[in-house]
Design a protein around this motif. Sequence first.
Motif, PDB file in Angstrom:
ATOM      1  N   MET A 267     -11.560 -25.476 -24.622  1.00 32.02           N
ATOM      2  CA  MET A 267     -11.746 -26.931 -24.528  1.00 32.02           C
ATOM      3  C   MET A 267     -10.765 -27.536 -23.532  1.00 32.02           C
ATOM      4  O   MET A 267     -11.095 -28.437 -22.768  1.00 32.02           O
ATOM      5  CB  MET A 267     -11.542 -27.577 -25.898  1.00 32.02           C
ATOM      6  N   ALA A 268      -9.535 -27.028 -23.571  1.00 33.88           N
ATOM      7  CA  ALA A 268      -8.508 -27.545 -22.661  1.00 33.88           C
ATOM      8  C   ALA A 268      -8.860 -27.236 -21.209  1.00 33.88           C
ATOM      9  O   ALA A 268      -8.523 -28.004 -20.314  1.00 33.88           O
ATOM     10  CB  ALA A 268      -7.156 -26.937 -23.015  1.00 33.88           C
ATOM     11  N   VAL A 269      -9.569 -26.127 -20.990  1.00 35.06           N
ATOM     12  CA  VAL A 269      -9.937 -25.761 -19.612  1.00 35.06           C
ATOM     13  C   VAL A 269     -11.197 -26.501 -19.169  1.00 35.06           C
ATOM     14  O   VAL A 269     -11.204 -27.158 -18.139  1.00 35.06           O
ATOM     15  CB  VAL A 269     -10.143 -24.225 -19.472  1.00 35.06           C
ATOM     16  N   VAL A 270     -12.270 -26.403 -19.962  1.00 35.39           N
ATOM     17  CA  VAL A 270     -13.559 -26.941 -19.498  1.00 35.39           C
ATOM     18  C   VAL A 270     -13.795 -28.397 -19.897  1.00 35.39           C
ATOM     19  O   VAL A 270     -14.630 -29.066 -19.302  1.00 35.39           O
ATOM     20  CB  VAL A 270     -14.752 -26.062 -19.954  1.00 35.39           C
ATOM     21  N   LYS A 271     -13.074 -28.863 -20.898  1.00 31.65           N
ATOM     22  CA  LYS A 271     -13.163 -30.267 -21.355  1.00 31.65           C
ATOM     23  C   LYS A 271     -14.592 -30.690 -21.716  1.00 31.65           C
ATOM     24  O   LYS A 271     -15.006 -31.810 -21.473  1.00 31.65           O
ATOM     25  CB  LYS A 271     -12.597 -31.215 -20.303  1.00 31.65           C
ATOM     26  N   ASP A 272     -15.365 -29.768 -22.239  1.00 33.21           N
ATOM     27  CA  ASP A 272     -16.743 -30.064 -22.645  1.00 33.21           C
ATOM     28  C   ASP A 272     -17.010 -29.187 -23.870  1.00 33.21           C
ATOM     29  O   ASP A 272     -17.006 -27.954 -23.763  1.00 33.21           O
ATOM     30  CB  ASP A 272     -17.698 -29.721 -21.489  1.00 33.21           C
ATOM     31  N   TYR A 273     -17.261 -29.813 -25.020  1.00 33.89           N
ATOM     32  CA  TYR A 273     -17.350 -29.054 -26.272  1.00 33.89           C
ATOM     33  C   TYR A 273     -18.478 -28.015 -26.246  1.00 33.89           C
ATOM     34  O   TYR A 273     -18.280 -26.874 -26.628  1.00 33.89           O
ATOM     35  CB  TYR A 273     -17.521 -30.008 -27.458  1.00 33.89           C
ATOM     36  N   GLU A 274     -19.655 -28.447 -25.766  1.00 35.94           N
ATOM     37  CA  GLU A 274     -20.803 -27.524 -25.757  1.00 35.94           C
ATOM     38  C   GLU A 274     -20.568 -26.334 -24.845  1.00 35.94           C
ATOM     39  O   GLU A 274     -20.903 -25.194 -25.178  1.00 35.94           O
ATOM     40  CB  GLU A 274     -22.068 -28.272 -25.337  1.00 35.94           C
ATOM     41  N   LEU A 275     -19.967 -26.630 -23.684  1.00 36.82           N
ATOM     42  CA  LEU A 275     -19.689 -25.552 -22.724  1.00 36.82           C
ATOM     43  C   LEU A 275     -18.631 -24.599 -23.294  1.00 36.82           C
ATOM     44  O   LEU A 275     -18.763 -23.373 -23.191  1.00 36.82           O
ATOM     45  CB  LEU A 275     -19.207 -26.159 -21.396  1.00 36.82           C
ATOM     46  N   ALA A 276     -17.611 -25.180 -23.914  1.00 38.54           N
ATOM     47  CA  ALA A 276     -16.547 -24.364 -24.519  1.00 38.54           C
ATOM     48  C   ALA A 276     -17.130 -23.460 -25.612  1.00 38.54           C
ATOM     49  O   ALA A 276     -16.785 -22.280 -25.714  1.00 38.54           O
ATOM     50  CB  ALA A 276     -15.465 -25.260 -25.089  1.00 38.54           C
ATOM     51  N   GLU A 277     -18.045 -24.019 -26.385  1.00 39.77           N
ATOM     52  CA  GLU A 277     -18.693 -23.260 -27.469  1.00 39.77           C
ATOM     53  C   GLU A 277     -19.516 -22.098 -26.885  1.00 39.77           C
ATOM     54  O   GLU A 277     -19.503 -20.993 -27.424  1.00 39.77           O
ATOM     55  CB  GLU A 277     -19.599 -24.221 -28.231  1.00 39.77           C
ATOM     56  N   GLN A 278     -20.201 -22.383 -25.772  1.00 40.47           N
ATOM     57  CA  GLN A 278     -21.001 -21.330 -25.129  1.00 40.47           C
ATOM     58  C   GLN A 278     -20.099 -20.213 -24.597  1.00 40.47           C
ATOM     59  O   GLN A 278     -20.425 -19.026 -24.731  1.00 40.47           O
ATOM     60  CB  GLN A 278     -21.840 -21.951 -23.988  1.00 40.47           C
ATOM     61  N   TYR A 279     -18.950 -20.603 -24.018  1.00 37.02           N
ATOM     62  CA  TYR A 279     -17.988 -19.602 -23.537  1.00 37.02           C
ATOM     63  C   TYR A 279     -17.473 -18.763 -24.719  1.00 37.02           C
ATOM     64  O   TYR A 279     -17.326 -17.548 -24.600  1.00 37.02           O
ATOM     65  CB  TYR A 279     -16.807 -20.269 -22.828  1.00 37.02           C
ATOM     66  N   LEU A 280     -17.235 -19.428 -25.838  1.00 41.61           N
ATOM     67  CA  LEU A 280     -16.745 -18.726 -27.033  1.00 41.61           C
ATOM     68  C   LEU A 280     -17.766 -17.665 -27.486  1.00 41.61           C
ATOM     69  O   LEU A 280     -17.399 -16.535 -27.797  1.00 41.61           O
ATOM     70  CB  LEU A 280     -16.476 -19.735 -28.157  1.00 41.61           C
ATOM     71  N   VAL A 281     -19.041 -18.053 -27.488  1.00 41.47           N
ATOM     72  CA  VAL A 281     -20.110 -17.110 -27.868  1.00 41.47           C
ATOM     73  C   VAL A 281     -20.141 -15.941 -26.880  1.00 41.47           C
ATOM     74  O   VAL A 281     -20.173 -14.773 -27.279  1.00 41.47           O
ATOM     75  CB  VAL A 281     -21.486 -17.835 -27.910  1.00 41.47           C
ATOM     76  N   ASP A 282     -20.079 -16.267 -25.583  1.00 43.29           N
ATOM     77  CA  ASP A 282     -20.131 -15.215 -24.548  1.00 43.29           C
ATOM     78  C   ASP A 282     -18.960 -14.243 -24.682  1.00 43.29           C
ATOM     79  O   ASP A 282     -19.124 -13.038 -24.515  1.00 43.29           O
ATOM     80  CB  ASP A 282     -20.115 -15.847 -23.153  1.00 43.29           C
ATOM     81  N   ILE A 283     -17.786 -14.786 -24.987  1.00 42.88           N
ATOM     82  CA  ILE A 283     -16.596 -13.931 -25.112  1.00 42.88           C
ATOM     83  C   ILE A 283     -16.746 -12.999 -26.311  1.00 42.88           C
ATOM     84  O   ILE A 283     -16.570 -11.787 -26.193  1.00 42.88           O
ATOM     85  CB  ILE A 283     -15.316 -14.796 -25.228  1.00 42.88           C
ATOM     86  N   PHE A 284     -17.114 -13.552 -27.465  1.00 41.70           N
ATOM     87  CA  PHE A 284     -17.201 -12.713 -28.664  1.00 41.70           C
ATOM     88  C   PHE A 284     -18.394 -11.748 -28.618  1.00 41.70           C
ATOM     89  O   PHE A 284     -18.383 -10.738 -29.310  1.00 41.70           O
ATOM     90  CB  PHE A 284     -17.207 -13.572 -29.931  1.00 41.70           C
ATOM     91  N   LYS A 285     -19.384 -12.054 -27.791  1.00 36.87           N
ATOM     92  CA  LYS A 285     -20.486 -11.113 -27.606  1.00 36.87           C
ATOM     93  C   LYS A 285     -19.985  -9.852 -26.899  1.00 36.87           C
ATOM     94  O   LYS A 285     -20.499  -8.758 -27.110  1.00 36.87           O
ATOM     95  CB  LYS A 285     -21.579 -11.773 -26.749  1.00 36.87           C
ATOM     96  N   ASP A 286     -18.970 -10.030 -26.054  1.00 34.93           N
ATOM     97  CA  ASP A 286     -18.418  -8.896 -25.286  1.00 34.93           C
ATOM     98  C   ASP A 286     -17.363  -8.112 -26.062  1.00 34.93           C
ATOM     99  O   ASP A 286     -17.049  -6.985 -25.693  1.00 34.93           O
ATOM    100  CB  ASP A 286     -17.779  -9.414 -23.985  1.00 34.93           C
ATOM    101  N   VAL A 287     -16.801  -8.726 -27.094  1.00 32.01           N
ATOM    102  CA  VAL A 287     -15.686  -8.086 -27.820  1.00 32.01           C
ATOM    103  C   VAL A 287     -16.051  -6.701 -28.391  1.00 32.01           C
ATOM    104  O   VAL A 287     -15.297  -5.747 -28.180  1.00 32.01           O
ATOM    105  CB  VAL A 287     -15.113  -9.024 -28.910  1.00 32.01           C
ATOM    106  N   PRO A 288     -17.202  -6.521 -29.087  1.00 26.13           N
ATOM    107  CA  PRO A 288     -17.469  -5.206 -29.695  1.00 26.13           C
ATOM    108  C   PRO A 288     -17.457  -4.058 -28.687  1.00 26.13           C
ATOM    109  O   PRO A 288     -16.981  -2.971 -28.989  1.00 26.13           O
ATOM    110  CB  PRO A 288     -18.865  -5.363 -30.302  1.00 26.13           C
ATOM    111  N   SER A 289     -17.953  -4.320 -27.480  1.00 27.85           N
ATOM    112  CA  SER A 289     -17.995  -3.235 -26.485  1.00 27.85           C
ATOM    113  C   SER A 289     -16.646  -3.045 -25.788  1.00 27.85           C
ATOM    114  O   SER A 289     -16.473  -2.109 -25.022  1.00 27.85           O
ATOM    115  CB  SER A 289     -19.079  -3.522 -25.453  1.00 27.85           C
ATOM    116  N   ARG A 290     -15.697  -3.960 -26.060  1.00 28.31           N
ATOM    117  CA  ARG A 290     -14.382  -3.825 -25.406  1.00 28.31           C
ATOM    118  C   ARG A 290     -13.254  -3.681 -26.415  1.00 28.31           C
ATOM    119  O   ARG A 290     -12.098  -3.975 -26.110  1.00 28.31           O
ATOM    120  CB  ARG A 290     -14.163  -5.055 -24.507  1.00 28.31           C
TER     121      ARG A 290
END
Lengths: 167, 158
Positions: free
Chosen positions: B35-58
Amino acid sequence: MDKTVHDFIESGILEAYITGAASEQENQEVLYMKQHYPAVQKELKEIESSLELMARHMSIPPPPNLWDRIEDEISGLVKTDKHKPAEQERDYQHYQKQTTKPEPDYIEVEGQSSHMRIHKAWKWVFAAVFVLGKIFLGFAIYFYLENRQAQQNILELKQQLREVRGK
Amino acid sequence: MNLNIDRSPRLSSNDVLVTRALYYRYSSWLLGYLMAVVKDYELAEQYLVDIFKDVPSRLHEFTGSESSPWLCLQVLAKSKLKGYASALRASKAKTNFDSMERLKFDSYVDAMTTEQQIVFCGVYYYQKSTALLAQELNKADDEVKKILKEAFLMIKNG
């Protein structure tokens, strides 16, 4: 502490390393110093703690159903294991079940400490219980008033009977 | 001819369970950072989903590293935000970096001097190297690192 190590720590290179702002050569230098000097290792841990402190302070709770969204997307990549413990097998079946359905078939009910998932079909049961409850309440009030009226009539009749007998 | 072969890595249900544990421990921290970086809640939430989608394989990066899981997640987040951060850096270069906007987010940064804010936010949020910041601020690289060190001391001392 060795002056070289002290100067190294005080230079700010460790902070740059932790935040990914150091050059490749500096990164190698930090890794070497970390391996050979426990003071450097300790300082790195403290810098990590500072970042954690700040992150905790700035935290924003995500919406409660966000993990389900992530789980839906990653569960398609889950493979089965023949010798999996019962608990893991149950979890796996739960993930499989979610991926085969095009849209979530559950409604979220938030509890005090965690969430409970129930089937959407239960909403009709809840609605029926609610409507029946209202009907029974209506009947109860009606019969209560009827009964009260009947009691009153009996009292009046008894009174009239006593008056007739007195004459 | 498109055979549509699934080349994605297969995961065990244990990987998902570990990811879930990481999610419940760190998702709020990560969402705050995003949120501090993108300053947009929906976008931050989408980034959060994208990050945790990658976690199991990493997950091997988490177990193989001596760093804390939070730091590993931040590295993952920064790699996801790379394009966003460079676009942000370019726009900031045009409009002159205004450190004051950071004050809306955290009191730790609020307590820093303007110079410390520029260096810390540049490094922490906009993924700038100390060399780049030295160039921008017309200072020596060593000097920028010292400012960064002071900024961290401010956080440590509250």
